[in-house]
Design a protein around this motif. Structure first.
Motif, PDB file in Angstrom:
ATOM      1  N   LEU A  62      38.703  51.252  40.193  1.00  0.00           N
ATOM      2  CA  LEU A  62      39.676  51.182  41.276  1.00  0.00           C
ATOM      3  C   LEU A  62      39.709  52.454  42.110  1.00  0.00           C
ATOM      4  N   THR A  63      39.264  53.573  41.528  1.00  0.00           N
ATOM      5  CA  THR A  63      39.247  54.835  42.264  1.00  0.00           C
ATOM      6  C   THR A  63      38.157  54.837  43.334  1.00  0.00           C
ATOM      7  N   SER A  64      36.947  54.402  42.974  1.00  0.00           N
ATOM      8  CA  SER A  64      35.838  54.405  43.932  1.00  0.00           C
ATOM      9  C   SER A  64      35.687  53.078  44.660  1.00  0.00           C
ATOM     10  N   GLY A  65      36.318  52.039  44.122  1.00  0.00           N
ATOM     11  CA  GLY A  65      36.197  50.721  44.747  1.00  0.00           C
ATOM     12  C   GLY A  65      34.989  49.946  44.299  1.00  0.00           C
ATOM     13  N   GLY A  66      34.250  50.440  43.314  1.00  0.00           N
ATOM     14  CA  GLY A  66      33.052  49.759  42.835  1.00  0.00           C
ATOM     15  C   GLY A  66      33.375  48.610  41.897  1.00  0.00           C
ATOM     16  N   THR A  67      32.648  47.512  42.066  1.00  0.00           N
ATOM     17  CA  THR A  67      32.785  46.355  41.187  1.00  0.00           C
ATOM     18  C   THR A  67      31.456  46.122  40.498  1.00  0.00           C
ATOM     19  N   PHE A  68      31.501  45.942  39.177  1.00  0.00           N
ATOM     20  CA  PHE A  68      30.310  45.757  38.374  1.00  0.00           C
ATOM     21  C   PHE A  68      30.420  44.449  37.603  1.00  0.00           C
ATOM     22  N   ILE A  69      29.287  43.895  37.218  1.00  0.00           N
ATOM     23  CA  ILE A  69      29.239  42.655  36.448  1.00  0.00           C
ATOM     24  C   ILE A  69      29.245  43.015  34.960  1.00  0.00           C
ATOM     25  N   LEU A  70      30.126  42.376  34.198  1.00  0.00           N
ATOM     26  CA  LEU A  70      30.213  42.598  32.759  1.00  0.00           C
ATOM     27  C   LEU A  70      29.637  41.375  32.060  1.00  0.00           C
TER      28      LEU A  70
END
Length: 144
Positions: A62-70
């Motif tokens: 949430l700090t950098s705005g990055g979304t990753f696939i888990l």
């Protein structure tokens, strides 16, 4: 009379609603972790298939705005907790193609993948996130 009842029963059975498969439970944990002395707000949301134990969802910084696939597995333990082992993949991310000091660097992703190894309870997801060989402690609390 019995012959007429059979087609009627077949028609009624055909109109009955089909049973829906049980919805997979959604797990959501959020909190803050330190990466290279910088605090980062994190949210992990995923579902687990109760038959195959396959975990799928997303890891959000949430700090950098990055979304990753888990993607991974969550195996139950006798104690009631579970062990989550999942890869954190940036998915389709921009890649670097450049010349650096006369050497050509190509197709290097700008975001790194990671491995999340954690113990999951009803209230806490705690473990380590390994990125580029460096382990970071992660403790997230369940969101209700």
């Amino acid at each position: 009379m019995k012959r007429a009842a059979l087609p009627l029963a077949v028609l009624l059975a055909a109109c009955a609603p089909a049973t829906q498969p049980a919805a997979h439970p959604v797990y959501a944990y959020a909190g803050e972790a330190r990466f290279l002395l910088t605090p980062q707000k994190i949210r992990v949301t995923y579902t687990v298939d109760p038959v195959t134990h396959e975990a799928r969802g997303e890891y959000r910084n949430l700090t950098s705005g990055g979304t990753f696939i888990l993607r991974g597995t969550q195996l139950p333990r006798p104690s009631g907790a579970a062990t989550l082992t999942a890869t954190i993949d940036p998915g389709d991310t921009p890649r670097l193609n450049a010349s650096l000091l006369g050497f050509w660097v190509s197709n290097v992703p700008l975001r790194a993948s990671g491995l999340l190894s954690a113990t999951v309870t009803d209230t806490i997801l705690g473990g380590t996130l390994t990125v580029s060989g460096v382990k970071h402690n992660v403790t997230l609390r369940a969101e209700r």
